[in-house]
Design an enzyme around this catalytic site. Structure first.
Site, PDB file in Angstrom:
ATOM      1  N   HIS A  99      41.017 -51.663 130.753  1.00  0.00           N
ATOM      2  CA  HIS A  99      40.748 -51.142 132.093  1.00  0.00           C
ATOM      3  C   HIS A  99      39.309 -50.704 132.291  1.00  0.00           C
ATOM      4  O   HIS A  99      38.712 -50.993 133.315  1.00  0.00           O
ATOM      5  CB  HIS A  99      41.692 -49.961 132.318  1.00  0.00           C
ATOM      6  CG  HIS A  99      41.596 -49.315 133.666  1.00  0.00           C
ATOM      7  ND1 HIS A  99      41.808 -50.012 134.836  1.00  0.00           N
ATOM      8  CD2 HIS A  99      41.344 -48.028 134.033  1.00  0.00           C
ATOM      9  CE1 HIS A  99      41.670 -49.194 135.871  1.00  0.00           C
ATOM     10  NE2 HIS A  99      41.365 -47.984 135.410  1.00  0.00           N
TER      11      HIS A  99
ATOM     12  N   GLU B  91      46.499 -37.062 138.970  1.00  0.00           N
ATOM     13  CA  GLU B  91      46.578 -38.132 137.966  1.00  0.00           C
ATOM     14  C   GLU B  91      46.529 -37.516 136.573  1.00  0.00           C
ATOM     15  O   GLU B  91      46.306 -36.317 136.409  1.00  0.00           O
ATOM     16  CB  GLU B  91      45.435 -39.149 138.169  1.00  0.00           C
ATOM     17  CG  GLU B  91      45.615 -39.971 139.436  1.00  0.00           C
ATOM     18  CD  GLU B  91      44.586 -41.091 139.578  1.00  0.00           C
ATOM     19  OE1 GLU B  91      44.426 -41.873 138.634  1.00  0.00           O
ATOM     20  OE2 GLU B  91      43.948 -41.158 140.641  1.00  0.00           O
TER      21      GLU B  91
HETATM   22  C1  SIN Z   1      44.405 -45.510 138.754  1.00  0.00           C
HETATM   23  O1  SIN Z   1      44.502 -45.443 139.975  1.00  0.00           O
HETATM   24  O2  SIN Z   1      45.327 -45.288 137.980  1.00  0.00           O
HETATM   25  C2  SIN Z   1      43.098 -45.915 138.176  1.00  0.00           C
HETATM   26  C3  SIN Z   1      42.052 -44.994 138.603  1.00  0.00           C
HETATM   27  C4  SIN Z   1      41.034 -44.843 137.539  1.00  0.00           C
HETATM   28  O3  SIN Z   1      40.980 -45.661 136.627  1.00  0.00           O
HETATM   29  O4  SIN Z   1      40.307 -43.869 137.586  1.00  0.00           O
END
Ligand code: SIN
Length: 517
Positions: free
Chosen positions: A331, A114
């Site tokens: 978020h 990520e």
């Molecule tokens: C995501 O899966 O993009 C969100 C995970 C996170 O906010 O750590």
């Protein structure tokens, strides 16, 4: 009013809360309160996974550096080290509880990638259903121990001689309960539900921050609110998250003409830190562009991302075409209730864990998939600290009721969300923030105290209070750092490095102009 007593009261049912409860329940009587159902938490919705440096070629130090860099060095270094060093143990603990992370055919773990991670180090379950499976596993245990009371909304923490000794709550039938406890743990999540466009469970509206503030606890870093770049957009509304792991698998952010949006914006392009990507998308949308994830390069998309697939189907988005409409939205709350490295707040007997707590590990912008990790690592810290400290604390039996604050005129929830959206969003400036402060504090100056107000009025007061705290902090920080971006102060300033904006309850002051460097 009903009364009950317990050793430990946990308020909130995300991973951090139920994990702490599960660890404590071996030795103590524990009650978990949740506003709605046990599953109504951000943890349950978490898609990406849980970051941990467990591969031999990875190290806690590399994970540490990525976390600090994403956090724009606003992180508290010792707590951050504690977090990332605790990663491998946290994974083992979860496996011992019965969690089954996804594996390759040869039995090795599958690692996702990520944004802002220098390598793939994110463990996941059933592709993008990590949170659901984690919660389901821990939930079975806490349910079997009978710890959970659903539909209980805490409206005030009970204080006696400066210590927290329980909480008052209202259930869904309007019945009041006084719960006396030697220790209270807030695990209520952040405040992103106060934004109209967000990825959170509906119940996540900053309650814990308001409760702690009213009880005299210190609150910090509230200006740092993370906007995730890719919330699914259907009919102009947010309808769930499209995990960053989709970009980790090669998806690209593009405009309506298929042109890359992230090229030339950051060396990591589509996997740049979330604040950077969110701003690029925000500006593109402000200039009239539409924004999409181009997923055409991903094979077996539906198998790898069953949750995103389900959300897209529900929104009538045809995945065969290869473009998912996305937009940034609120978020995660990096700031919150100030805690030490064992999760203790500044109020005796009151702990905070998970997103509601400000451990300092996320700095100005959380690194992806560090929040479930924080939940597990700090759940262990909190549980250990309580077990080693609490034997001498008796449970109180009677605390005098005092009236609760409500607003003379409660605004609509949609008006509160509009102020968050318009003035405390991805890009902020002094004029907008002053408007927000005036709006929230103006409502607060018309506060009255009632003996048993209705739940909605209590909650509106709390939302407005949280709005005032966030707006004030964002106004005060006259620089841009991580998720806090000021168009009138667009650069990071040395003056603000490692400076925390803290708040503790005191009389309201008029809005002042914040002439800071
Ligand atoms: C995501 O899966 O993009 C969100 C995970 C996170 O906010 O750590």
């Amino acid at each position: 009013m009903k009364t009950q007593k317990t050793d430990v009261l946990v308020i909130g049912s995300g991973l951090a809360g139920i994990m702490t409860a599960e660890l404590l329940s071996v030795h103590k009587n524990v009650i978990i309160f949740t506003k709605n159902r046990l599953e109504d938490s951000n943890s349950y919705l978490a898609q990406g996974g849980i970051a941990a440096a467990i591969q031999s070629e990875d190290s806690w130090y590399d994970h540490f550096l990525d976390t600090l860099q994403a956090g724009c060095y606003h992180n508290e270094p010792e707590a951050t080290q504690q977090l990332v060093e605790g990663g491998p143990d946290a994974i083992h603990r979860l496996v011992e509880l019965g969690v089954r992370f996804d594996r390759n055919d040869d039995g090795t773990y599958q690692y996702g990638q990520e944004g802002a991670h220098n390598r793939a180090r994110i463990l996941h379950i059933c592709g993008d259903a990590t949170g659901k499976h984690l919660i389901d596993t821990v939930k079975r245990r806490v349910l079997s121990h009978g710890l959970v009371q659903e539909g209980q909304t805490v409206v005030r923490l009970m204080m006696s001689r400066g210590r927290c000794v329980g909480a008052w709550s209202i259930d869904q039938n309007g019945e009041w309960t006084a719960t006396y406890a030697s220790t209270v743990i807030l695990a209520t999540g952040g405040l992103s539900g106060l934004y109209p466009f967000n990825s959170n469970a509906e119940t996540i509206t900053g309650d814990g921050i308001a409760l702690a503030y009213e009880a005299g606890a210190e609150i910090s870093d509230l200006e740092f609110i993370q906007f995730h770049p890719t919330l699914l957009v259907t009919e102009g509304k947010s309808s769930g998250l499209v995990t960053e792991a989709v970009r980790g698998q090669g998806a690209k952010l593009v405009d309506q003409d298929g042109r890359s949006l992230m090229e030339g914006e950051h060396p990591l392009e589509d996997l740049a830190p979330r604040d950077v990507v969110s701003r690029v998308l925000y500006r593109a949308r402000q200039s009239g562009k539409e924004t999409f994830l181009d997923i055409r390069g991903i094979t077996d998309f539906e198998k790898k991302f069953p949750t995103v697939t389900r959300l897209c189907r529900k929104g009538n988005i045809d995945l065969q075409e290869g473009f998912i409409p996305v937009s940034p939205g609120a978020h995660f709350t990096m700031g919150g209730i100030d805690v030490d490295r064992q999760g203790a707040t500044t109020v005796p007997n009151l702990y905070a864990v998970g997103e509601v707590a400000n451990t300092g590990v996320h700095g100005a912008n959380r690194l992806a998939s560090n929040s479930l990790l924080e939940g597990v690592v700090f759940a262990c810290e909190v549980a250990n600290s309580i077990l080693s400290n609490m034997c001498s604390v008796p449970v109180e039996r009677t605390v005098q009721w005092s009236d609760l604050p409500v607003l003379v005129q409660s605004p609509e929830f949609s008006s509160i969300q509009a102020v968050f959206n318009d003035h405390i969003g991805i890009e902020r400036n002094r004029i907008g923030l002053e408007k927000a402060v005036r709006w929230f504090e103006g409502h607060l100056t018309n506060t009255v105290y009632q003996e048993f107000p209705n739940l909605q009025d209590i909650q509106m007061y709390q939302h407005v209070l949280v709005g005032a705290l966030v707006a004030r902090s964002a106004l005060e920080r006259t620089e841009s750092r991580g998720s806090h971006y000021r168009t009138d102060h667009p650069i990071e300033k040395e003056y603000w490095r490692q400076k925390r904006i803290k708040r503790r309850k005191r009389a309201y002051e008029p809005v002042e102009s914040t002439a800071r460097p």
